[in-house]
Design a protein around this motif. Sequence first.
Motif, PDB file in Angstrom:
ATOM      1  N   HIS A  94       9.876   9.529 -11.897  1.00 52.16           N
ATOM      2  CA  HIS A  94       9.887   8.305 -10.670  1.00 52.16           C
ATOM      3  C   HIS A  94       8.595   8.414 -10.166  1.00 52.16           C
ATOM      4  O   HIS A  94       8.434   7.062  -9.741  1.00 52.16           O
ATOM      5  N   GLU A  95       7.781   9.021 -10.542  1.00 50.45           N
ATOM      6  CA  GLU A  95       6.122   8.687 -10.469  1.00 50.45           C
ATOM      7  C   GLU A  95       5.910   7.293 -11.202  1.00 50.45           C
ATOM      8  O   GLU A  95       4.999   6.829 -10.108  1.00 50.45           O
ATOM      9  N   THR A  96       6.394   6.950 -12.299  1.00 46.54           N
ATOM     10  CA  THR A  96       5.790   6.024 -12.927  1.00 46.54           C
ATOM     11  C   THR A  96       6.291   4.577 -12.089  1.00 46.54           C
ATOM     12  O   THR A  96       5.759   3.647 -12.206  1.00 46.54           O
ATOM     13  N   ALA A  97       7.623   4.763 -11.781  1.00 43.08           N
ATOM     14  CA  ALA A  97       8.461   3.421 -11.372  1.00 43.08           C
ATOM     15  C   ALA A  97       8.283   3.220 -10.182  1.00 43.08           C
ATOM     16  O   ALA A  97       7.765   2.204  -9.683  1.00 43.08           O
ATOM     17  N   ASN A  98       7.054   4.137  -9.459  1.00 45.56           N
ATOM     18  CA  ASN A  98       7.441   3.821  -7.855  1.00 45.56           C
ATOM     19  C   ASN A  98       6.346   3.179  -7.496  1.00 45.56           C
ATOM     20  O   ASN A  98       5.961   2.275  -6.925  1.00 45.56           O
ATOM     21  N   LYS A  99       5.227   2.927  -8.991  1.00 43.44           N
ATOM     22  CA  LYS A  99       3.771   1.345  -9.177  1.00 43.44           C
ATOM     23  C   LYS A  99       4.803   0.195  -8.521  1.00 43.44           C
ATOM     24  O   LYS A  99       4.084  -0.344  -8.584  1.00 43.44           O
ATOM     25  N   PHE A 100       6.263  -0.083  -9.276  1.00 39.13           N
ATOM     26  CA  PHE A 100       6.732  -0.823  -9.641  1.00 39.13           C
ATOM     27  C   PHE A 100       7.063  -1.620  -8.165  1.00 39.13           C
ATOM     28  O   PHE A 100       6.931  -2.576  -7.913  1.00 39.13           O
ATOM     29  N   LEU A 101       7.260  -0.408  -7.222  1.00 33.33           N
ATOM     30  CA  LEU A 101       7.643  -0.774  -5.886  1.00 33.33           C
ATOM     31  C   LEU A 101       6.367  -1.727  -5.453  1.00 33.33           C
ATOM     32  O   LEU A 101       7.334  -2.941  -4.471  1.00 33.33           O
ATOM     33  N   ILE A 138       0.420  -1.458   0.108  1.00 32.79           N
ATOM     34  CA  ILE A 138       0.056  -0.317  -0.035  1.00 32.79           C
ATOM     35  C   ILE A 138       0.980   0.594   0.061  1.00 32.79           C
ATOM     36  O   ILE A 138       0.484   2.198  -1.260  1.00 32.79           O
ATOM     37  N   ALA A 139       2.015   1.456   1.094  1.00 29.80           N
ATOM     38  CA  ALA A 139       2.821   2.803   0.808  1.00 29.80           C
ATOM     39  C   ALA A 139       3.010   2.895  -0.280  1.00 29.80           C
ATOM     40  O   ALA A 139       3.025   4.224  -0.858  1.00 29.80           O
ATOM     41  N   PRO A 140       3.593   2.055  -1.729  1.00 27.57           N
ATOM     42  CA  PRO A 140       4.095   3.056  -2.860  1.00 27.57           C
ATOM     43  C   PRO A 140       2.804   3.620  -3.253  1.00 27.57           C
ATOM     44  O   PRO A 140       2.949   4.396  -3.961  1.00 27.57           O
ATOM     45  N   VAL A 141       1.426   3.405  -3.398  1.00 27.60           N
ATOM     46  CA  VAL A 141       0.612   3.605  -3.740  1.00 27.60           C
ATOM     47  C   VAL A 141      -0.122   5.073  -3.516  1.00 27.60           C
ATOM     48  O   VAL A 141      -0.351   6.266  -3.731  1.00 27.60           O
ATOM     49  N   ILE A 142      -0.384   5.006  -1.806  1.00 23.46           N
ATOM     50  CA  ILE A 142      -0.093   5.872  -1.288  1.00 23.46           C
ATOM     51  C   ILE A 142       0.677   6.711  -0.931  1.00 23.46           C
ATOM     52  O   ILE A 142       0.978   8.144  -2.057  1.00 23.46           O
ATOM     53  N   GLY A 143       1.817   7.116  -0.151  1.00 28.51           N
ATOM     54  CA  GLY A 143       3.031   7.489   0.394  1.00 28.51           C
ATOM     55  C   GLY A 143       3.292   8.524  -1.734  1.00 28.51           C
ATOM     56  O   GLY A 143       3.999   9.448  -1.662  1.00 28.51           O
ATOM     57  N   GLY A 144       4.206   7.520  -3.088  1.00 24.59           N
ATOM     58  CA  GLY A 144       3.838   8.016  -3.856  1.00 24.59           C
ATOM     59  C   GLY A 144       2.873   9.143  -4.240  1.00 24.59           C
ATOM     60  O   GLY A 144       3.359  10.086  -5.359  1.00 24.59           O
ATOM     61  N   ALA A 145       1.625   8.736  -4.497  1.00 24.81           N
ATOM     62  CA  ALA A 145       0.605   9.097  -4.855  1.00 24.81           C
ATOM     63  C   ALA A 145       0.704  10.917  -4.021  1.00 24.81           C
ATOM     64  O   ALA A 145       0.737  11.817  -4.349  1.00 24.81           O
ATOM     65  N   VAL A 146       1.169  11.131  -2.431  1.00 26.92           N
ATOM     66  CA  VAL A 146       1.017  11.601  -2.257  1.00 26.92           C
ATOM     67  C   VAL A 146       2.251  12.704  -1.924  1.00 26.92           C
ATOM     68  O   VAL A 146       2.279  13.723  -2.356  1.00 26.92           O
ATOM     69  N   ILE A 147       3.274  11.748  -1.999  1.00 26.21           N
ATOM     70  CA  ILE A 147       4.988  13.077  -1.986  1.00 26.21           C
ATOM     71  C   ILE A 147       5.454  13.277  -3.429  1.00 26.21           C
ATOM     72  O   ILE A 147       4.923  14.572  -4.021  1.00 26.21           O
ATOM     73  N   PHE A 148       5.014  12.243  -4.548  1.00 25.82           N
ATOM     74  CA  PHE A 148       5.264  12.488  -6.248  1.00 25.82           C
ATOM     75  C   PHE A 148       4.296  13.622  -6.954  1.00 25.82           C
ATOM     76  O   PHE A 148       4.111  14.400  -7.348  1.00 25.82           O
ATOM     77  N   ALA A 200      -3.950  -2.219  -6.431  1.00 26.19           N
ATOM     78  CA  ALA A 200      -2.879  -1.846  -5.642  1.00 26.19           C
ATOM     79  C   ALA A 200      -2.026  -1.174  -6.865  1.00 26.19           C
ATOM     80  O   ALA A 200      -2.556   0.192  -5.615  1.00 26.19           O
ATOM     81  N   SER A 201      -2.353  -1.310  -7.750  1.00 23.16           N
ATOM     82  CA  SER A 201      -0.762  -0.577  -8.098  1.00 23.16           C
ATOM     83  C   SER A 201      -1.401  -0.042  -9.124  1.00 23.16           C
ATOM     84  O   SER A 201      -0.965   0.617 -10.341  1.00 23.16           O
ATOM     85  N   SER A 202      -2.642  -0.805 -10.547  1.00 30.43           N
ATOM     86  CA  SER A 202      -2.684  -1.136 -11.665  1.00 30.43           C
ATOM     87  C   SER A 202      -3.492   0.475 -11.817  1.00 30.43           C
ATOM     88  O   SER A 202      -3.575   0.801 -12.238  1.00 30.43           O
ATOM     89  N   ARG A 203      -4.104   1.239 -10.800  1.00 33.32           N
ATOM     90  CA  ARG A 203      -4.767   2.695 -10.744  1.00 33.32           C
ATOM     91  C   ARG A 203      -4.533   3.621 -10.171  1.00 33.32           C
ATOM     92  O   ARG A 203      -4.007   3.230  -9.185  1.00 33.32           O
ATOM     93  N   PHE A 208      -6.543   8.179  -6.482  1.00 36.09           N
ATOM     94  CA  PHE A 208      -6.676   9.542  -6.143  1.00 36.09           C
ATOM     95  C   PHE A 208      -7.967  10.082  -7.742  1.00 36.09           C
ATOM     96  O   PHE A 208      -8.656  11.305  -7.152  1.00 36.09           O
ATOM     97  N   THR A 209      -7.095   9.948  -8.588  1.00 39.14           N
ATOM     98  CA  THR A 209      -7.964   9.965 -10.132  1.00 39.14           C
ATOM     99  C   THR A 209      -8.953   9.277 -10.677  1.00 39.14           C
ATOM    100  O   THR A 209      -9.430  10.021 -11.358  1.00 39.14           O
ATOM    101  N   GLY A 210      -8.540   7.297 -10.263  1.00 41.35           N
ATOM    102  CA  GLY A 210      -9.691   7.068 -11.389  1.00 41.35           C
ATOM    103  C   GLY A 210      -8.870   6.288 -12.325  1.00 41.35           C
ATOM    104  O   GLY A 210      -9.506   5.362 -13.116  1.00 41.35           O
ATOM    105  N   VAL A 211      -7.830   7.247 -12.890  1.00 37.07           N
ATOM    106  CA  VAL A 211      -6.535   6.105 -14.014  1.00 37.07           C
ATOM    107  C   VAL A 211      -6.250   5.584 -14.169  1.00 37.07           C
ATOM    108  O   VAL A 211      -5.892   5.278 -13.504  1.00 37.07           O
ATOM    109  N   GLN A 212      -6.807   4.170 -15.131  1.00 34.78           N
ATOM    110  CA  GLN A 212      -5.553   3.222 -15.095  1.00 34.78           C
ATOM    111  C   GLN A 212      -4.639   3.585 -15.574  1.00 34.78           C
ATOM    112  O   GLN A 212      -4.730   4.021 -16.431  1.00 34.78           O
TER     113      GLN A 212
END
Length: 472
Positions: free
Chosen positions: A271-278, A172-182, A323-326, A329-333
């Motif tokens: 970084h934002e794109t790579a982050n979801k693969f964490l 869950i951390a990369p999904v939430i943390g990445g979206a909030v930070i990046f 968790a990581s495919s979309r 916050f925006t609903g974008v796949q």
Amino acid sequence: MNMVNFAHQNQHQPMTVSSNQRSAFAVITALFFMWGFITCLNDILIPHLKKAFDLQYWQAMLVQFAFFGAYFVVSLLYYIYSFASGDPIARAGYQKGLVAGLVLSGIGCALFFPAAGVHSYALFLLALFVLASGITIIQIAANPYVAILGPSETASGRLNLAQGLNSLGYVIAPVIGGAVIFGSTLQGAESVKMPYVALAGAFFVLALIFSFIRLPKVNAGEQMVRENVLVKYPGFAFGMLAIFCYVGAEVAVGSVLVNYLGLKEVMGYDHETANKFLSFYWGGLMIGRFMGAISLGNMKSNTNKALLMAVAAVAGTLVIFAASSRDWFTGVQKLQFSEITLFLIMVALSYGAFFLGRSKPGRMVGIFSLVIIGLLLLTMGSHGDTAMWTIIGIGLFNSVMWSNIFTLSIEKLGKDTSQGSSLLVMMIVGGALLPPLQGLVADYVTGLKFSLVVPLVAYFYLVWYGFRGWKV
């Protein structure tokens, strides 16, 4: 990655599980999730602070040095105090230990606010050290509490379940943390200020909750034995080195993953794109731990065991993908299921590796380490999707390392188990030392891609330990 400090249990006092104990277990597992979430955020902080402070790789890796160095320092001080005066948490109570750890972790998170305000990397590192010191205390209290919160014969099952939820925090951390930070409108170090202030509030609220809830009191087991296990059991040192190598290698690979996927010869992601693969790297540990809990359990039917392991693998994969495919916050796949084919192959490979291991901890460590070596060599020698998914797949095979190495290391210690457990926890310092070493190699010797030779050497040692070293 998961850090367990087992309390030596009193095998002569069987326990039955009450509804109160089940409720306590459910509450405690929330803490496992919390520290998994916090630890994984480091992998987001490293590339972010590297850019914000214009750091070299070795300097950015000081994030892990500060964080995992705290485990070593606090565990060492705790061991020395326990050896001299008795276990303070066992004496004061596990509940008070949890509250103290939560408060200290909250203070560490709160320090991110002034660190961002004065733009001080050194203060960020201090904040991480304080945060990790609190998490270390939480782990010292929570892990043995879960282990003895019920019958001893089911302790491993409770710990494996708690570890699985710990891994969910990593997903869950990369999904939430990445979206909030990046995704923040703030720039540089300022963007991490409010997320960590929010985490500070969460820790303080949890501390308040744990101050008032009623947790069942349990027997802490035997006290610290004042003997030197390194002298009494010379082979135990091989287990300590195995923990050092495993934690260091796992953290080193996870720490460079975002920047690694940003290399042009790999994927060239921002970084934002790579982050979801964490989520896939750390989620692999979740899948493997649930499969490992079943594989190493006492289920008699091999057919049922194989079926449940398959269900765990499929369910875990679906959770990670969801968790990581979309962008939630925006609903974008952002990722299609067809794009994770190579990850599915890795999951199938790990499923087969469990059966090759024949539910024998040492054999599994050896086989899984051999597979990781192959994946490291393949990712260093390839590019594109192959390079990306082979390094991500390493997480699947790291999954059972901690629990298997830990169990093998302490199985002969008997009444010296508590002292041995403390020494093993100190070896988490591998997570503090190997990432900066890899950073130095990346900066001055081979570049980032071939700096993976550092964890490669560590896994070669784990191959030896799994097949032979633990028997010494």
